[in-house]
Design a protein around this motif. Structure first.
Motif, PDB file in Angstrom:
ATOM      1  N   ASN A  18     102.472 -72.648 -43.620  1.00  0.00           N
ATOM      2  CA  ASN A  18     101.219 -73.098 -43.028  1.00  0.00           C
ATOM      3  C   ASN A  18     100.115 -73.092 -44.082  1.00  0.00           C
ATOM      4  O   ASN A  18      98.944 -72.971 -43.774  1.00  0.00           O
ATOM      5  CB  ASN A  18     100.822 -72.177 -41.868  1.00  0.00           C
ATOM      6  N   CYS A  19     100.479 -73.186 -45.353  1.00  0.00           N
ATOM      7  CA  CYS A  19      99.505 -73.133 -46.434  1.00  0.00           C
ATOM      8  C   CYS A  19      98.980 -74.526 -46.743  1.00  0.00           C
ATOM      9  O   CYS A  19      99.753 -75.427 -47.031  1.00  0.00           O
ATOM     10  CB  CYS A  19     100.150 -72.566 -47.702  1.00  0.00           C
ATOM     11  N   PHE A  20      97.667 -74.709 -46.673  1.00  0.00           N
ATOM     12  CA  PHE A  20      97.037 -75.975 -47.023  1.00  0.00           C
ATOM     13  C   PHE A  20      95.789 -75.675 -47.835  1.00  0.00           C
ATOM     14  O   PHE A  20      95.056 -74.735 -47.567  1.00  0.00           O
ATOM     15  CB  PHE A  20      96.659 -76.770 -45.765  1.00  0.00           C
ATOM     16  N   THR A  21      95.528 -76.512 -48.812  1.00  0.00           N
ATOM     17  CA  THR A  21      94.402 -76.250 -49.693  1.00  0.00           C
ATOM     18  C   THR A  21      93.362 -77.357 -49.678  1.00  0.00           C
ATOM     19  O   THR A  21      92.236 -77.147 -50.078  1.00  0.00           O
ATOM     20  CB  THR A  21      94.888 -76.072 -51.140  1.00  0.00           C
ATOM     21  N   GLN A  22      93.754 -78.577 -49.248  1.00  0.00           N
ATOM     22  CA  GLN A  22      92.793 -79.667 -49.325  1.00  0.00           C
ATOM     23  C   GLN A  22      91.713 -79.536 -48.254  1.00  0.00           C
ATOM     24  O   GLN A  22      91.859 -78.817 -47.279  1.00  0.00           O
ATOM     25  CB  GLN A  22      93.507 -81.014 -49.198  1.00  0.00           C
ATOM     26  N   ASP A  23      90.621 -80.245 -48.453  1.00  0.00           N
ATOM     27  CA  ASP A  23      89.490 -80.183 -47.534  1.00  0.00           C
ATOM     28  C   ASP A  23      89.271 -81.564 -46.949  1.00  0.00           C
ATOM     29  O   ASP A  23      88.791 -82.459 -47.630  1.00  0.00           O
ATOM     30  CB  ASP A  23      88.243 -79.708 -48.283  1.00  0.00           C
ATOM     31  N   LYS A 149     109.571 -55.722 -38.886  1.00  0.00           N
ATOM     32  CA  LYS A 149     109.024 -57.034 -39.179  1.00  0.00           C
ATOM     33  C   LYS A 149     109.056 -57.333 -40.677  1.00  0.00           C
ATOM     34  O   LYS A 149     108.720 -56.483 -41.502  1.00  0.00           O
ATOM     35  CB  LYS A 149     107.579 -57.131 -38.670  1.00  0.00           C
ATOM     36  N   ILE A 150     109.467 -58.552 -41.008  1.00  0.00           N
ATOM     37  CA  ILE A 150     109.450 -59.015 -42.385  1.00  0.00           C
ATOM     38  C   ILE A 150     108.096 -59.677 -42.636  1.00  0.00           C
ATOM     39  O   ILE A 150     107.780 -60.697 -42.017  1.00  0.00           O
ATOM     40  CB  ILE A 150     110.586 -60.018 -42.664  1.00  0.00           C
ATOM     41  N   PRO A 151     107.256 -59.112 -43.490  1.00  0.00           N
ATOM     42  CA  PRO A 151     105.914 -59.663 -43.693  1.00  0.00           C
ATOM     43  C   PRO A 151     105.954 -61.022 -44.382  1.00  0.00           C
ATOM     44  O   PRO A 151     106.848 -61.299 -45.184  1.00  0.00           O
ATOM     45  CB  PRO A 151     105.224 -58.618 -44.578  1.00  0.00           C
ATOM     46  N   ILE A 152     104.977 -61.878 -44.047  1.00  0.00           N
ATOM     47  CA  ILE A 152     104.857 -63.174 -44.707  1.00  0.00           C
ATOM     48  C   ILE A 152     103.702 -63.118 -45.696  1.00  0.00           C
ATOM     49  O   ILE A 152     102.860 -62.216 -45.641  1.00  0.00           O
ATOM     50  CB  ILE A 152     104.611 -64.304 -43.692  1.00  0.00           C
ATOM     51  N   ASP A 153     103.674 -64.084 -46.579  1.00  0.00           N
ATOM     52  CA  ASP A 153     102.589 -64.183 -47.554  1.00  0.00           C
ATOM     53  C   ASP A 153     101.264 -64.313 -46.812  1.00  0.00           C
ATOM     54  O   ASP A 153     101.117 -65.157 -45.919  1.00  0.00           O
ATOM     55  CB  ASP A 153     102.832 -65.413 -48.433  1.00  0.00           C
ATOM     56  N   SER A 154     100.293 -63.486 -47.158  1.00  0.00           N
ATOM     57  CA  SER A 154      99.004 -63.509 -46.460  1.00  0.00           C
ATOM     58  C   SER A 154      98.315 -64.862 -46.572  1.00  0.00           C
ATOM     59  O   SER A 154      97.545 -65.257 -45.696  1.00  0.00           O
ATOM     60  CB  SER A 154      98.090 -62.408 -47.010  1.00  0.00           C
ATOM     61  N   ASN A 155      98.592 -65.602 -47.654  1.00  0.00           N
ATOM     62  CA  ASN A 155      98.001 -66.928 -47.824  1.00  0.00           C
ATOM     63  C   ASN A 155      98.596 -67.951 -46.861  1.00  0.00           C
ATOM     64  O   ASN A 155      98.048 -69.046 -46.693  1.00  0.00           O
ATOM     65  CB  ASN A 155      98.195 -67.422 -49.259  1.00  0.00           C
ATOM     66  N   CYS A 156      99.724 -67.601 -46.246  1.00  0.00           N
ATOM     67  CA  CYS A 156     100.402 -68.521 -45.338  1.00  0.00           C
ATOM     68  C   CYS A 156     100.306 -68.054 -43.890  1.00  0.00           C
ATOM     69  O   CYS A 156     101.121 -68.437 -43.049  1.00  0.00           O
ATOM     70  CB  CYS A 156     101.866 -68.664 -45.737  1.00  0.00           C
ATOM     71  N   ALA A 157      99.329 -67.218 -43.604  1.00  0.00           N
ATOM     72  CA  ALA A 157      99.155 -66.715 -42.237  1.00  0.00           C
ATOM     73  C   ALA A 157      98.797 -67.861 -41.293  1.00  0.00           C
ATOM     74  O   ALA A 157      98.274 -68.894 -41.712  1.00  0.00           O
ATOM     75  CB  ALA A 157      98.062 -65.655 -42.213  1.00  0.00           C
TER      76      ALA A 157
END
Length: 271
Positions: A18-23, A149-157
């Motif tokens: 769920n990581c997106f960077t564009q605006d 629980k297996i944690p996910i990358d915080s940037n992909c929350a």
């Protein structure tokens, strides 16, 4: 001899992040569901995610002892959309777990719980043309008969609804999700019909049946990774030949970013 071919096209998009960077105002800020329990939360997306995970765990507690003992990691997936009344659409909830023994009861029980969540309001509401989907995944490692629980990358929350747009042919204009998919499916069928040749060897041997085809449209719009399963290599090779002739396409998009999209096509060869 009368020869028939029938085609059914199914498309689904794999959500790997769920990581997106564009605006882009079309996609960002992402549409945000506010349920009753999260009205006062500082991070309402995190609150919704935790609430749905609570429902996942409540269902798992009842089914945990019936799981496949050989599986050491349980992977759960939840997808849903809102209806025209801004409530969770019960007919558009899809949940799964990677354990066939408990999957049926898991999704039936979890779907009911998610459908019962009451949406108080929707922030950053998107127009009907870009109706988002909501994707959540919760993975657990089984250790000492406990779920960890297996944690996910915080940037992909989880950050809210994701707008999916399917691949298109090069000259196909985007209208809306439903129209785009229907038009794309029709063009795929036209392509298959125009390139279809029932193999002479299959006719001579009276071979017929269904060939299931899976292929990908990558981020550049190229068709590849074609896999088949059918009653005969003769029919499978014909299916691969047809799909290999597809032109370069417009790639599928998630929140405006190109993504790899899998397609499934069963072709029925009938004599």
């Amino acid at each position: 001899m009368k020869i028939k071919v029938s085609i059914l096209l199914i498309v689904c998009t794999i959500i790997s992040t769920n990581c997106f960077t564009q605006d882009d105002s079309t996609y960002f800020p992402q549409e945000e569901i506010i349920i009753d329990e999260c009205a006062d939360a500082l991070d309402k997306n995190d609150c919704l995610s935790r609430k749905i995970e609570d429902e996942v765990l409540n269902v798992l507690k009842d089914l945990f002892k019936k799981r496949n003992q050989e599986i050491d990691t349980l992977k759960t997936g939840i997808t849903f959309e809102l209806n025209d009344l801004n409530q969770i659409n019960e007919e558009r909830i899809y949940t799964s777990i990677n354990d066939k023994k408990i999957n049926k009861k898991f999704y039936k029980n979890l779907n009911k719980r998610i459908a019962n969540l009451h949406v108080l309001r929707v922030d950053n509401k998107k127009p009907a043309t870009y109706r988002p989907k909501y994707f959540l995944n919760f993975d657990y490692l089984i250790s000492d008969n406990q779920l960890n629980k297996i944690p996910i990358d915080s940037n992909c929350a989880f950050k809210g609804g994701i707008i999916e747009e399917p691949p298109l042919f090069q000259n196909q204009a985007r209208v809306n999700n439903l129209t785009d998919r229907r038009t794309f499916n029709s063009l795929i069928q036209l392509h298959i019909g125009s390139h279809f040749n029932y193999p002479k060897k299959a006719i001579a041997q009276n071979i017929s049946g269904r060939v299931s085809i899976i292929f990908y449209v990558d981020k550049e719009g190229n068709v590849g990774n074609i896999r088949t399963r059918g009653p005969s290599p003769i029919l499978e090779n014909e299916a691969i030949r047809i799909i290999s002739l597809l032109p370069k396409l417009q790639p599928g998009l998630q929140n405006g970013s190109p993504v790899k999209v899998p397609y499934s096509i069963p072709i029925n060869f009938k004599l």
